[in-house]
Write an enzyme that holds these catalytic residues in place. Sequence first.
Site, mmCIF file in Angstrom:
data_model
loop_
_atom_site.group_PDB
_atom_site.id
_atom_site.type_symbol
_atom_site.label_atom_id
_atom_site.label_comp_id
_atom_site.label_asym_id
_atom_site.label_seq_id
_atom_site.Cartn_x
_atom_site.Cartn_y
_atom_site.Cartn_z
ATOM 1 N N GLU A 89 0.917 -1.282 -0.016
ATOM 2 C CA GLU A 89 -0.115 0.084 -0.066
ATOM 3 C C GLU A 89 0.926 1.212 0.089
ATOM 4 O OE1 GLU A 89 -2.239 2.416 -0.783
ATOM 5 O OE2 GLU A 89 -3.404 0.650 -0.439
ATOM 6 N N ASP A 138 -7.274 1.480 -8.356
ATOM 7 C CA ASP A 138 -7.483 2.775 -8.854
ATOM 8 C C ASP A 138 -8.032 2.560 -10.442
ATOM 9 O OD1 ASP A 138 -7.686 5.291 -10.080
ATOM 10 O OD2 ASP A 138 -5.901 6.132 -9.107
ATOM 11 N N ASP A 174 -15.642 -2.525 -9.197
ATOM 12 C CA ASP A 174 -17.073 -2.213 -9.529
ATOM 13 C C ASP A 174 -17.221 -1.250 -10.804
ATOM 14 O OD1 ASP A 174 -15.679 -0.246 -7.968
ATOM 15 O OD2 ASP A 174 -17.517 0.994 -8.099
ATOM 16 N N THR A 212 -15.407 -4.529 1.886
ATOM 17 C CA THR A 212 -14.758 -3.270 2.262
ATOM 18 C C THR A 212 -15.557 -2.053 2.439
ATOM 19 O OG1 THR A 212 -14.122 -2.825 -0.088
ATOM 20 C CG2 THR A 212 -12.600 -4.670 1.021
ATOM 21 N N GLU A 215 -16.230 -1.035 -1.182
ATOM 22 C CA GLU A 215 -17.273 -1.622 -1.922
ATOM 23 C C GLU A 215 -18.811 -1.346 -1.551
ATOM 24 O OE1 GLU A 215 -17.288 -6.559 -2.593
ATOM 25 O OE2 GLU A 215 -17.839 -6.003 -0.506
#
Length: 233
Positions: A89, A138, A174, A212, A215
């Site tokens: 990360e 991203d 998504d 998450t 999400e």
Amino acid sequence: MSPQDRPSRTTEAFFGRRRGKPVRPQQAAALESGLDAYRLDLTADAPSDLRTLFETEVSAVRLEIGFGGGEHLLHRAIEAPTTGFIGVEPFVNGMAKMMMAVRARPLANLRVHDDDATRLLDWLPPASLGGIDLLYPDPWPKKKHWKRRFVSPVNLERFARVLKPGAKFRFASDIDTYVNWTLLHCRAHGAFAWQAAEAADWHRPYEGWPGTRYEAKAIREGRRPAYLTFVRK
């Protein structure tokens, strides 16, 4: 991987350290002490057996790229204490949240990398990972920016090199254009087989999926997540 064998980064987007909101003093302290304990040292040669990187005995090693606030990575590491997890990360605020979590609950089966994921992938030995998760990366929604997406021919080649035969690359998003993009790139690569027996499979969350915050926001806004699984041939 030797320097001469590494793919050129001259045409790649750089996924280096990024910072959003200022971190609070408590988070900054957890970040400093946590990285001292959990960060991988890429200046040293990678061990031939990645299981030796961990402070506990593990049977396999998995990688999560871009773990955000760490909800999924933390859940998986607690759920599977005999599996080693490496989390990447570059976003400082996300790493700070993760380091706060492991300060409250230390994990001997966790290591992290807080910089460019491609550098870690090039550092890893061949056929060393039991799986890679790329969850809600991203999306770079503008078409002119699609070349910056992490899923690309050169990065799929990196995945193919470090994944063991039979290991899984899991991708969740998504954003329809990114889902289609990933399907096209993985099917064109040749080293990956899409694991979907029926149409409903790619809208069914992974087993033990904790969800998450990102999400949940996507679902509230009417977007339907897709969960793709590719097996390394």
